[in-house]
Design a protein around this motif. Structure first.
Motif, mmCIF file in Angstrom:
data_model
loop_
_atom_site.group_PDB
_atom_site.id
_atom_site.type_symbol
_atom_site.label_atom_id
_atom_site.label_comp_id
_atom_site.label_asym_id
_atom_site.label_seq_id
_atom_site.Cartn_x
_atom_site.Cartn_y
_atom_site.Cartn_z
ATOM 1 N N ALA A 351 -6.213 -18.289 -20.580
ATOM 2 C CA ALA A 351 -5.671 -17.345 -19.597
ATOM 3 C C ALA A 351 -4.566 -18.037 -18.822
ATOM 4 O O ALA A 351 -4.777 -19.120 -18.267
ATOM 5 C CB ALA A 351 -6.770 -16.869 -18.653
ATOM 6 N N ARG A 352 -3.393 -17.427 -18.825
ATOM 7 C CA ARG A 352 -2.219 -17.990 -18.155
ATOM 8 C C ARG A 352 -1.996 -19.436 -18.594
ATOM 9 O O ARG A 352 -1.973 -20.353 -17.758
ATOM 10 C CB ARG A 352 -2.370 -17.905 -16.635
ATOM 11 N N PRO A 353 -1.831 -19.682 -19.883
ATOM 12 C CA PRO A 353 -1.724 -21.057 -20.381
ATOM 13 C C PRO A 353 -0.481 -21.769 -19.845
ATOM 14 O O PRO A 353 0.560 -21.153 -19.611
ATOM 15 C CB PRO A 353 -1.649 -20.885 -21.901
ATOM 16 N N GLU A 354 -0.601 -23.077 -19.663
ATOM 17 C CA GLU A 354 0.521 -23.869 -19.157
ATOM 18 C C GLU A 354 1.543 -24.132 -20.256
ATOM 19 O O GLU A 354 2.736 -24.264 -19.983
ATOM 20 C CB GLU A 354 0.004 -25.182 -18.579
ATOM 21 N N THR A 355 1.083 -24.261 -21.506
ATOM 22 C CA THR A 355 1.995 -24.468 -22.636
ATOM 23 C C THR A 355 1.737 -23.371 -23.665
ATOM 24 O O THR A 355 1.041 -23.603 -24.667
ATOM 25 C CB THR A 355 1.768 -25.860 -23.253
ATOM 26 N N PRO A 356 2.260 -22.184 -23.436
ATOM 27 C CA PRO A 356 1.921 -21.052 -24.302
ATOM 28 C C PRO A 356 2.544 -21.114 -25.693
ATOM 29 O O PRO A 356 2.038 -20.486 -26.618
ATOM 30 C CB PRO A 356 2.454 -19.855 -23.519
ATOM 31 N N GLY A 357 3.629 -21.822 -25.864
ATOM 32 C CA GLY A 357 4.321 -21.814 -27.137
ATOM 33 C C GLY A 357 5.291 -20.648 -27.236
ATOM 34 O O GLY A 357 5.259 -19.700 -26.441
ATOM 35 N N SER A 358 6.157 -20.697 -28.248
ATOM 36 C CA SER A 358 7.209 -19.687 -28.377
ATOM 37 C C SER A 358 6.648 -18.298 -28.669
ATOM 38 O O SER A 358 7.137 -17.299 -28.141
ATOM 39 C CB SER A 358 8.192 -20.096 -29.480
ATOM 40 N N LEU A 359 5.634 -18.216 -29.520
ATOM 41 C CA LEU A 359 5.114 -16.909 -29.919
ATOM 42 C C LEU A 359 4.529 -16.146 -28.741
ATOM 43 O O LEU A 359 4.852 -14.977 -28.513
ATOM 44 C CB LEU A 359 4.071 -17.078 -31.023
ATOM 45 N N LEU A 360 3.634 -16.796 -27.990
ATOM 46 C CA LEU A 360 3.020 -16.113 -26.842
ATOM 47 C C LEU A 360 4.059 -15.778 -25.782
ATOM 48 O O LEU A 360 4.005 -14.718 -25.149
ATOM 49 C CB LEU A 360 1.919 -16.968 -26.228
ATOM 50 N N HIS A 366 -0.078 -13.238 -21.585
ATOM 51 C CA HIS A 366 -0.536 -14.396 -20.831
ATOM 52 C C HIS A 366 -2.042 -14.621 -20.961
ATOM 53 O O HIS A 366 -2.635 -15.387 -20.199
ATOM 54 C CB HIS A 366 -0.127 -14.293 -19.356
ATOM 55 N N VAL A 367 -2.662 -13.940 -21.928
ATOM 56 C CA VAL A 367 -4.056 -14.195 -22.309
ATOM 57 C C VAL A 367 -4.074 -14.267 -23.833
ATOM 58 O O VAL A 367 -3.355 -13.515 -24.502
ATOM 59 C CB VAL A 367 -5.001 -13.086 -21.814
ATOM 60 N N ALA A 368 -4.883 -15.177 -24.377
ATOM 61 C CA ALA A 368 -4.909 -15.316 -25.831
ATOM 62 C C ALA A 368 -6.180 -16.008 -26.278
ATOM 63 O O ALA A 368 -6.857 -16.696 -25.494
ATOM 64 C CB ALA A 368 -3.692 -16.108 -26.319
ATOM 65 N N LEU A 369 -6.513 -15.803 -27.554
ATOM 66 C CA LEU A 369 -7.542 -16.590 -28.233
ATOM 67 C C LEU A 369 -6.819 -17.558 -29.166
ATOM 68 O O LEU A 369 -5.891 -17.164 -29.881
ATOM 69 C CB LEU A 369 -8.475 -15.688 -29.037
ATOM 70 N N THR A 375 -11.901 -28.321 -40.213
ATOM 71 C CA THR A 375 -12.121 -28.881 -41.550
ATOM 72 C C THR A 375 -10.927 -28.681 -42.467
ATOM 73 O O THR A 375 -10.910 -29.183 -43.587
ATOM 74 C CB THR A 375 -13.366 -28.239 -42.190
ATOM 75 N N ARG A 376 -9.940 -27.930 -42.023
ATOM 76 C CA ARG A 376 -8.781 -27.642 -42.861
ATOM 77 C C ARG A 376 -7.498 -28.042 -42.141
ATOM 78 O O ARG A 376 -7.425 -28.052 -40.923
ATOM 79 C CB ARG A 376 -8.714 -26.153 -43.209
ATOM 80 N N MET A 377 -6.509 -28.339 -42.928
ATOM 81 C CA MET A 377 -5.211 -28.718 -42.370
ATOM 82 C C MET A 377 -4.335 -27.462 -42.229
ATOM 83 O O MET A 377 -3.254 -27.356 -42.822
ATOM 84 C CB MET A 377 -4.540 -29.749 -43.267
ATOM 85 N N GLU A 378 -4.817 -26.515 -41.444
ATOM 86 C CA GLU A 378 -4.086 -25.272 -41.245
ATOM 87 C C GLU A 378 -3.552 -25.214 -39.822
ATOM 88 O O GLU A 378 -4.133 -25.797 -38.900
ATOM 89 C CB GLU A 378 -4.980 -24.059 -41.512
ATOM 90 N N VAL A 379 -2.458 -24.499 -39.671
ATOM 91 C CA VAL A 379 -1.928 -24.336 -38.313
ATOM 92 C C VAL A 379 -2.860 -23.416 -37.533
ATOM 93 O O VAL A 379 -3.519 -22.544 -38.109
ATOM 94 C CB VAL A 379 -0.495 -23.756 -38.346
ATOM 95 N N PRO A 380 -2.958 -23.607 -36.224
ATOM 96 C CA PRO A 380 -3.834 -22.750 -35.418
ATOM 97 C C PRO A 380 -3.389 -21.289 -35.464
ATOM 98 O O PRO A 380 -2.215 -20.980 -35.681
ATOM 99 C CB PRO A 380 -3.687 -23.320 -34.007
ATOM 100 N N ARG A 381 -4.348 -20.435 -35.261
ATOM 101 C CA ARG A 381 -4.072 -18.991 -35.213
ATOM 102 C C ARG A 381 -4.325 -18.489 -33.800
ATOM 103 O O ARG A 381 -5.323 -18.826 -33.186
ATOM 104 C CB ARG A 381 -4.977 -18.259 -36.207
ATOM 105 N N ARG A 382 -3.418 -17.686 -33.326
ATOM 106 C CA ARG A 382 -3.578 -17.095 -31.991
ATOM 107 C C ARG A 382 -3.745 -15.589 -32.103
ATOM 108 O O ARG A 382 -3.171 -14.950 -32.983
ATOM 109 C CB ARG A 382 -2.374 -17.395 -31.098
ATOM 110 N N VAL A 383 -4.509 -15.057 -31.176
ATOM 111 C CA VAL A 383 -4.645 -13.614 -31.015
ATOM 112 C C VAL A 383 -4.125 -13.283 -29.616
ATOM 113 O O VAL A 383 -4.695 -13.716 -28.608
ATOM 114 C CB VAL A 383 -6.106 -13.150 -31.165
ATOM 115 N N ALA A 384 -3.042 -12.562 -29.541
ATOM 116 C CA ALA A 384 -2.464 -12.197 -28.245
ATOM 117 C C ALA A 384 -3.312 -11.119 -27.577
ATOM 118 O O ALA A 384 -3.770 -10.176 -28.237
ATOM 119 C CB ALA A 384 -1.036 -11.702 -28.427
#
Length: 476
Positions: A351-360, A366-369, A375-384
């Motif tokens: 909630a209200r992240p300090e480093t939201p990244g370009s996508l958010l 300003h809220v996300a999962l 266990t995998r070398m995958e990029v993180p996934r966000r849910v806006a």
């Protein structure tokens, strides 16, 4: 909510929700308060309802609309403030909060509020004071029959010496009265003025609370508040008969108000209600902030209820004595981190992240999962998660369509993380609803929910379904 390149211009009343950078351009997401009247400037805001006046029953359409908005705001506040009680048991914060919200789904079980607490604690105090209202004896001079004279002061003696006659009886004249000092009971003291002010304020607060809970008339809590309201009105009527005036807020307490147990309890209750009224003015302006916190708690509870969810980290939650710009608590980021044991994923509630990244930042969410698989070398996934708050009901179908189109447009920014799903949580205004839109690669769900009764129950169930669909692929 307004997005600015850089920082908002000076003179604009706002609170910063999130700062980020999109393709080298600093961006600031800011929230401006609702005006306390129909319009305000910097920025221009028009067409808003005025905050209902204290102790005033709504009469026309606009006042009814404002009263309904105040009721919804108080329901959201009640859900937020239940977090304060849940924090009393740090080992089971979310379990305690979930139980409190479960009770709120039953409309016959009305919300806890400051006036409810005072109805329980201060009614016996008012009953006791009503039987023995404090009084003082004050001296003054008046013509008194000779057989009732008990005291004379110097001025009375001077008056008597100037009357014609050789004896006291002769000086008393035909009416046999002389100027003497008498004592009379006087009730217009500071402590009684505070009692009068409290009785009026508490009666208004109780009436407002009862008006907001018409479906709870059979509950014990409703009966308790109603009895307290009647007691306050009775106390006020008695004090009017005794010519006791009303104290002004901010008066300096005297010895009785500080040392007498009953009067001190009344003074403290009066100050709490005054503080509540002042807080309501601020909360009315910043309802969107409070709604965001409500939405964050709703999403967190939905994850808590997953059988495989294990809380592995929780940021310290600092509860404030008074709300600031609509917020009752502060927390570090993320507010909670869960480990899904069977699925093998880590879920962060941000909630209200300090480093939201370009996508958010570009999505203005300003809220996300944040979901990762260690266990995998995958990029993180966000849910806006968007939390739009409005005085009038928004068109949910249009909102999810627009959000899905926006997420599609943002895909070129997906370099270090993925964002393809989104959730819109918005007030139901008495009519819970769900909607969904699928874009080219995006999927956005919308949920309109309330903060009490069936609207809360239906909304929370929809949030649970959305969370399950994100983790298990079940349809929403």
């Amino acid at each position: 909510m307004i997005a600015y390149d850089g920082l908002p211009p000076r003179g604009v009343q706002h609170v910063v929700l999130m700062k980020g950078n999109v393709r080298g351009q600093d961006t600031c997401l800011a929230l401006c308060p609702y005006p306390k009247r129909e319009q305000a400037e910097n920025p221009d805001r028009t067409g808003f309802p005025s905050r209902p006046r204290k102790g005033h029953d709504p009469k026309d359409k606009s006042e009814l609309f404002a009263a309904d908005a105040l009721r919804r705001m108080n329901e959201v506040l009640a859900r937020i403030q239940e977090l304060e009680e849940a924090l009393d048991d740090p080992s089971d914060v979310w379990g305690s909060l979930r139980a409190a919200w479960k009770r709120a789904e039953r409309e016959e079980d009305p919300r806890m509020a400051e006036i409810v607490k005072q109805a329980r604690e201060l009614k016996p105090v008012l009953d006791a004071l009503l039987k023995s209202i404090r009084r003082v004896l004050r001296r003054h001079r008046e013509l008194t029959p000779l057989d009732r004279v008990q005291e004379m002061d110097r001025a009375s003696m001077v008056w008597l010496s100037r009357q014609p006659g050789r004896s006291v009886a002769e000086r008393a004249g035909a009416g046999q009265r002389i100027l003497a000092t008498v004592r009379q009971e006087h009730f217009d003291t500071l402590e009684n003025r505070v009692l009068h002010a409290y009785a009026r304020l508490a009666a208004d607060a109780a009436r407002e609370w009862m008006r907001e809970h018409p479906r709870s008339k059979e509950s014990a809590r409703y009966a308790q508040v109603d009895a307290f309201r009647k007691t306050c009105r009775n106390v006020g009527a008695v004090l009017v008969e005794l010519d006791v005036s009303v104290a002004e807020p901010g008066c300096t307490p005297n010895y009785v108000l500080m040392q007498d147990r009953d009067y001190r309890s009344v003074r403290e209750g009066w100050e709490r209600l005054l503080k509540r009224d002042k807080a309501i003015d601020d909360l009315w302006a910043w309802q969107a902030q409070t709604w965001t916190d409500f939405a964050v708690l709703a999403v967190t509870l939905a994850i808590v209820e997953l059988d495989e969810a294990q809380l592995v980290a929780q940021s310290p939650i600092n509860w404030r004595a008074e709300a600031e710009t609509g917020r009752w608590f502060d927390q570090d980021r993320p507010i909670a981190v869960f480990w899904l044991r069977e699925t093998g994923r880590v879920v962060e509630v941000q909630a209200r992240p300090e480093t939201p990244g370009s996508l958010l930042t570009a999505a203005r969410a300003h809220v996300a999962l944040r979901i990762t698989d260690p266990t995998r070398m995958e990029v993180p996934r966000r849910v806006a998660v968007w939390t739009p708050h409005a005085m009038k009901r928004i068109d949910l179908d249009d909102a999810v369509q627009d959000a899905a189109a926006l997420v599609d447009q943002l895909q070129p920014l997906a370099m270090t993380e993925i964002l393809r799903q989104g959730l819109i949580l918005t007030p139901a205004h008495g009519r819970p609803e769900t909607a969904r839109a699928d874009g080219q690669v995006s999927r956005v769900s919308g949920i309109a929910l309330g903060a009490s009764g069936e609207s809360l129950a239906a909304g929370l169930e929809a949030v649970r379904e959305f969370v399950r669909s994100e983790f298990y692929g079940t349809p929403t």
